[in-house]
Motif scaffolding. Structure first.
Motif, PDB file in Angstrom:
ATOM      1  N   UNK A  83     -14.614  44.327  50.047  1.00 19.41           N
ATOM      2  CA  UNK A  83     -15.421  43.418  49.233  1.00 19.41           C
ATOM      3  C   UNK A  83     -16.845  43.409  49.776  1.00 19.41           C
ATOM      4  N   UNK A  84     -17.288  44.593  50.218  1.00 19.59           N
ATOM      5  CA  UNK A  84     -18.561  44.669  50.941  1.00 19.59           C
ATOM      6  C   UNK A  84     -19.757  44.997  50.068  1.00 19.59           C
ATOM      7  N   UNK A  85     -20.735  45.642  50.688  1.00 23.56           N
ATOM      8  CA  UNK A  85     -22.043  45.827  50.059  1.00 23.56           C
ATOM      9  C   UNK A  85     -22.043  46.896  48.976  1.00 23.56           C
ATOM     10  N   UNK A  86     -21.039  47.766  48.991  1.00 23.19           N
ATOM     11  CA  UNK A  86     -21.020  48.835  47.996  1.00 23.19           C
ATOM     12  C   UNK A  86     -22.086  49.881  48.274  1.00 23.19           C
ATOM     13  N   UNK A  87     -22.164  50.861  47.399  1.00 18.44           N
ATOM     14  CA  UNK A  87     -23.118  51.962  47.608  1.00 18.44           C
ATOM     15  C   UNK A  87     -23.846  52.269  46.318  1.00 18.44           C
ATOM     16  N   UNK A  88     -25.046  52.845  46.448  1.00 22.50           N
ATOM     17  CA  UNK A  88     -25.740  53.365  45.281  1.00 22.50           C
ATOM     18  C   UNK A  88     -25.078  54.679  44.898  1.00 22.50           C
ATOM     19  N   UNK A  89     -25.212  55.114  43.628  1.00 20.58           N
ATOM     20  CA  UNK A  89     -24.603  56.396  43.216  1.00 20.58           C
ATOM     21  C   UNK A  89     -25.109  57.547  44.080  1.00 20.58           C
ATOM     22  N   UNK A  90     -26.398  57.475  44.509  1.00 20.89           N
ATOM     23  CA  UNK A  90     -26.953  58.568  45.311  1.00 20.89           C
ATOM     24  C   UNK A  90     -26.223  58.687  46.648  1.00 20.89           C
ATOM     25  N   UNK A  91     -25.982  57.566  47.268  1.00 23.83           N
ATOM     26  CA  UNK A  91     -25.281  57.587  48.552  1.00 23.83           C
ATOM     27  C   UNK A  91     -23.832  58.016  48.335  1.00 23.83           C
ATOM     28  N   UNK A  92     -23.200  57.487  47.289  1.00 24.54           N
ATOM     29  CA  UNK A  92     -21.791  57.796  47.027  1.00 24.54           C
ATOM     30  C   UNK A  92     -21.598  59.294  46.825  1.00 24.54           C
ATOM     31  N   UNK A  93     -22.625  59.938  46.256  1.00 21.82           N
ATOM     32  CA  UNK A  93     -22.535  61.366  46.012  1.00 21.82           C
ATOM     33  C   UNK A  93     -22.490  62.163  47.315  1.00 21.82           C
ATOM     34  N   UNK A  94     -23.098  61.606  48.348  1.00 18.83           N
ATOM     35  CA  UNK A  94     -23.266  62.380  49.579  1.00 18.83           C
ATOM     36  C   UNK A  94     -22.324  61.990  50.702  1.00 18.83           C
ATOM     37  N   UNK A  95     -21.538  60.930  50.513  1.00 18.49           N
ATOM     38  CA  UNK A  95     -20.812  60.394  51.664  1.00 18.49           C
ATOM     39  C   UNK A  95     -19.821  61.369  52.282  1.00 18.49           C
ATOM     40  N   UNK A  96     -19.351  62.360  51.502  1.00 22.33           N
ATOM     41  CA  UNK A  96     -18.365  63.274  52.075  1.00 22.33           C
ATOM     42  C   UNK A  96     -19.006  64.423  52.834  1.00 22.33           C
ATOM     43  N   UNK A  97     -20.345  64.524  52.771  1.00 24.48           N
ATOM     44  CA  UNK A  97     -21.006  65.584  53.537  1.00 24.48           C
ATOM     45  C   UNK A  97     -20.861  65.298  55.025  1.00 24.48           C
ATOM     46  N   UNK A  98     -20.613  66.379  55.797  1.00 25.05           N
ATOM     47  CA  UNK A  98     -20.531  66.168  57.243  1.00 25.05           C
ATOM     48  C   UNK A  98     -21.856  65.615  57.752  1.00 25.05           C
TER      49      UNK A  98
ATOM     50  N   UNK B 237     -20.153  50.149  43.498  1.00 21.11           N
ATOM     51  CA  UNK B 237     -21.417  49.716  42.924  1.00 21.11           C
ATOM     52  C   UNK B 237     -22.032  48.746  43.916  1.00 21.11           C
ATOM     53  N   UNK B 238     -23.349  48.611  43.857  1.00 19.98           N
ATOM     54  CA  UNK B 238     -24.036  47.735  44.806  1.00 19.98           C
ATOM     55  C   UNK B 238     -23.497  46.309  44.680  1.00 19.98           C
ATOM     56  N   UNK B 239     -23.113  45.752  45.846  1.00 20.05           N
ATOM     57  CA  UNK B 239     -22.584  44.386  45.954  1.00 20.05           C
ATOM     58  C   UNK B 239     -21.275  44.186  45.194  1.00 20.05           C
ATOM     59  N   UNK B 240     -20.637  45.270  44.780  1.00 19.68           N
ATOM     60  CA  UNK B 240     -19.356  45.166  44.086  1.00 19.68           C
ATOM     61  C   UNK B 240     -18.224  45.674  44.964  1.00 19.68           C
ATOM     62  N   UNK B 241     -18.523  46.017  46.195  1.00 21.78           N
ATOM     63  CA  UNK B 241     -17.494  46.556  47.072  1.00 21.78           C
ATOM     64  C   UNK B 241     -17.245  48.024  46.788  1.00 21.78           C
ATOM     65  N   UNK B 242     -16.352  48.591  47.590  1.00 20.62           N
ATOM     66  CA  UNK B 242     -16.069  50.017  47.469  1.00 20.62           C
ATOM     67  C   UNK B 242     -14.562  50.216  47.495  1.00 20.62           C
ATOM     68  N   UNK B 243     -14.102  51.125  46.635  1.00 22.47           N
ATOM     69  CA  UNK B 243     -12.698  51.509  46.703  1.00 22.47           C
ATOM     70  C   UNK B 243     -12.629  53.020  46.854  1.00 22.47           C
ATOM     71  N   UNK B 244     -11.917  53.463  47.875  1.00 21.91           N
ATOM     72  CA  UNK B 244     -11.711  54.894  48.053  1.00 21.91           C
ATOM     73  C   UNK B 244     -10.260  55.179  47.690  1.00 21.91           C
ATOM     74  N   UNK B 245     -10.080  56.163  46.786  1.00 27.49           N
ATOM     75  CA  UNK B 245      -8.728  56.455  46.312  1.00 27.49           C
ATOM     76  C   UNK B 245      -8.332  57.845  46.799  1.00 27.49           C
ATOM     77  N   UNK B 246      -7.295  57.907  47.626  1.00 24.85           N
ATOM     78  CA  UNK B 246      -6.773  59.201  48.079  1.00 24.85           C
ATOM     79  C   UNK B 246      -5.576  59.550  47.208  1.00 24.85           C
TER      80      UNK B 246
END
Lengths: 560, 178
Positions: A360-375, A409-418
């Motif tokens: 239930x955290x800060x969430x991410x911008x689409x730009x950051x979300x696009x890059x998070x899996x990069x080493x 989404x920003x301020x909407x939290x983040x869900x990662x689905x494996x």
């Protein structure tokens, strides 16, 4: 390979140098040969010119016609290379001559007939003037030999060609050598990079372990608390039932400690574990302790598995590391606390099990979300994260033919689905997680509200309080404590742990109680050194403590 | 003043003595040169083959008039050989017998008579300006102290002779054949 390479390069350079040298030598040889041929041709030409002149001046010489002889001499001198022409009569007298300005003087006497030859900077020839076998005179011709510059100029094109060829050869072999060098360097860098990646992965693990350490220390202190308290109780009691209960609690505490240690070791292990068919629910439940300790006390961990899940085949260590990485990221995304939800469901249409880690955290911008899996991509500050956490998650799902997606989404939290594929193989045998509680015993002298999230610790503390003749009552959180106080009161003392999940800490509880129930003494306790400075104003008992210390701390407080 | 006059007088005397000597030497040279030229003309003139009895028959060089010339000519010709032919020098008192010659050098009063006698024959006629204006095929003249010659190629053509262009090139002037 790397050791042999410099030798190869040297050989290549030597070879190219030799080839270039041979080319230049061949060019020079060609120059010398053609210069020789050229000079011989020049001599032949001069001989022919002398003979032709002798033939054509025969009549003027025979009839002493100096003018006609002179005309012949001048005709020959039309050739600019011709330096001197002389025509001598029968008695050696000079009949006619031509001398280019600044040339050496002519021979005073008629020279002997001679074939053309080089003399100094000149070629000269002397031919007899004959008619019907009779000698009438002699002609002498002199030509200036080509100067050094002219001769060099003649071979400039071939020289340039040779030099160009040598340069090209040199450049090509040099480029070749450089290419080989660059290749070797690249390979070396690849090896180094691989080593660096391995080192980073290991350091990522070590960092995770470091983050765990605080929580683990707290956990171990609680376990030690149970054990040492239990030992003390065994000393004091002869009642077999109570002794057995105490021993059971100690036994469970020890097992929990062992399990925790095992889990840490598996996590810290360098080699990937074997593939195993696992039950996701059981596996994640088994991580509960680990996860709770790696989260902060202000984050509530909520695990829910509403439906039975098919097994998946994966590396349990990698799986747990992925869940842990996602949990740590979720924790860091909730600096002000929140709820971490881990749930799983069976997506039967795609044959996958989906594990969802939601914060239930800060969430991410689409730009950051696009890059998070990069080493190495990280949003954390320097020294706080390696940027390898999510890339481990990505690598893990890739290796398992799975997929990962992010909903944020920003301020909407983040869900990662494996999404991990369902396995047909039967479950491997895994020991069930240890869960048990010790119930507090009714008390007699003081009514004490024990606020403690850890069941074992709570059990031991309650046993100790009963032993001391008190009446303990347990609440699992600050909120529950307030609830219990309002419904099951009155209490003579509140004995609270400081660090607890679910929002309010022990210190905040104590502050609230000052206004809600003034005069109710509060004793705080903690096994986590980080919270001590906050609580320094209040009575504090550090874990692990002995029953005597507990007794003294309680008796030092006024009765409520 | 007397010494200066004496020196000048000595200089004058020297000049007067040496000048005739130089002329005499030149006159001698002129004769020798003409003698040399006479034989050398042969190598630039082509006779019809009928002019000789056989391939080795000598070239007969006849002198009419100047008797003193013969020894000089004899010396000059020496053992000369042109295309396998030697020289045979004849001294003729007049134009009689001149038809057997190949080259005739006529001087003095017999020139015109000789020229008439050999007209149209394959005989190279050589005359000299010192003997008057009558000209043979080759006519000696001294120009600027040098022995030069005129050539009458038309006359040579009448006699069936061919004079080399190289010789023609050296002539003061050439009377061209038709």
């Amino acid at each position: 390979m790397a050791a042999r390479l410099p030798f190869k390069i040297k050989l290549g350079r030597k070879f190219s140098f030799g080839a270039a040298l041979a080319m230049v030598a061949a060019g020079m040889l060609i120059g010398v040969i053609s210069e020789g041929a050229y000079q011989r041709q020049q001599l032949r030409d001069l001989d022919i010119q002398a003979a032709t002149l002798a033939e054509s001046v025969a009549a003027p010489v025979m009839f002493n016609d100096n003018n006609a002889a002179q005309e012949n001499a001048h005709a020959l001198a039309a050739n600019p290379a011709m330096d001197a022409v002389a025509i001598y009569g029968q008695n050696g007298a000079l009949l006619a001559s031509y001398l280019r300005p600044q040339s050496p003087p002519l021979p005073r006497q008629a020279p002997m007939p001679a074939a053309a030859a080089y003399r100094g900077a000149f070629l000269e020839a002397a031919a007899p003037v004959r008619r019907n076998g009779q000698l009438y005179g002699l002609v002498y011709v002199r030509k200036s030999a080509d100067g050094l510059l002219v001769r060099l100029g003649r071979y400039t094109p071939i020289g340039l060609l040779v030099i160009m060829a040598a340069l090209v050869l040199g450049a090509v072999s040099r480029a070749n050598a450089e290419l080989r060098e660059a290749n070797a360097r690249l390979r070396e860098e690849m090896v180094q990079r691989k080593q660096a990646e391995e080192a980073l992965l290991q350091s990522r693990k070590m960092e995770a372990i470091g983050q765990l350490t605080g929580g683990v220390a707290h956990d171990f202190n609680n376990l030690l608390m149970v054990v040492s308290g239990g030992l003390r109780l065994l000393d004091r009691h002869a009642d077999p039932a109570r002794r057995q209960k105490t021993v059971d609690a100690m036994h469970q505490a020890v097992e929990r400690g062992a399990g925790l240690t095992r889990q840490l070791l598996a996590f810290a292990r360098r080699q990937p574990l074997q593939l195993k068919t696992i039950d996701v629910e059981r596996q994640i439940n088994g991580m509960r302790e680990l996860l709770e300790r790696s989260l902060r006390a202000d984050i509530l961990l909520d695990m829910s598995f509403p439906e039975p899940l098919p097994p998946i085949k994966t590396d349990p260590g990698q799986f747990e590391l992925a869940i842990l990485n996602l949990s740590v990221n979720a924790r860091d995304a909730m600096p002000k606390g929140g709820v971490l939800t881990i749930c799983a469901r069976h997506a039967s249409d795609s044959g996958h099990v989906e594990i969802i880690v939601r914060d239930t955290g800060t969430g991410m911008t689409p730009e950051v979300a696009e890059r998070v899996f990069e080493p190495y991509f990280t949003t954390k500050q320097l020294g706080q994260g390696t940027g390898l956490g999510l890339s481990q998650v990505y690598g893990f799902v890739q290796q398992n033919d799975g997929a990962v997606r992010i909903e944020t989404a920003i301020n909407q939290g983040t869900a990662v689905v494996l999404s991990l594929p369902v396995s047909d193989e039967p479950l491997a045998d895994t020991p069930p997680p240890v869960t048990d509680t010790i119930n507090p015993r009714p008390a007699d002298r003081r009514a004490i509200l024990v606020v403690e999230d850890d069941d074992e610790v709570a059990g031991t503390v309650c046993s100790m309080l009963e032993e001391l003749g008190h009446k303990p009552n347990r609440a699992r959180s600050a909120a529950e404590a307030l609830d219990v106080l309002s419904r099951n009161g009155p209490f003579d003392l509140v004995f609270s742990d400081i660090i607890m999940p679910g929002g309010k800490s022990g210190v905040e509880l104590a502050n609230e109680l000052e206004t809600l129930a003034p005069g109710l003494p509060v004793l705080l306790t903690t096994g986590y050194s980080g919270g001590v400075d906050v609580a320094v104003r209040r009575p504090l008992l550090c874990k692990p403590y002995q029953i005597e210390e507990l007794r003294d701390a309680i008796s030092a407080l006024p009765a409520g | 003043v007397g010494r200066l006059v004496a020196i000048l007088g000595a200089l004058f005397a020297t000049l007067c003595l040496t000048a005739p000597m130089a002329h005499a030497q030149s006159a001698f040279s002129e004769e020798a040169v003409k003698a040399a030229f006479l034989s050398r003309f042969a190598s630039f003139v082509q006779w019809p083959s009928s002019a000789f009895a056989d391939a080795h028959a000598p070239i007969r060089l006849c002198i009419i008039g100047d008797d003193a010339f013969a020894p000089t000519l004899q010396r000059s010709v020496g053992g000369q050989n042109i295309d396998g032919r030697g020289f045979e020098i004849r001294r003729l008192p007049d134009s009689a017998g001149v038809r057997d010659c190949h080259i005739v050098y006529a001087t003095g009063r017999v020139v015109e008579e000789t020229l008439r006698a050999v007209r149209g024959r394959s005989i190279l006629t050589v005359t000299d300006a010192t003997s008057g204006s009558a000209r043979g095929m080759i006519h000696f003249a001294v120009v600027q102290d040098r022995v030069r010659f005129y050539i009458d190629d038309a006359q040579a053509a009448e006699g069936g002779l061919v004079i080399s262009s190289r010789l023609l090139a050296l002539a003061i002037s050439v009377r061209r054949r038709a």
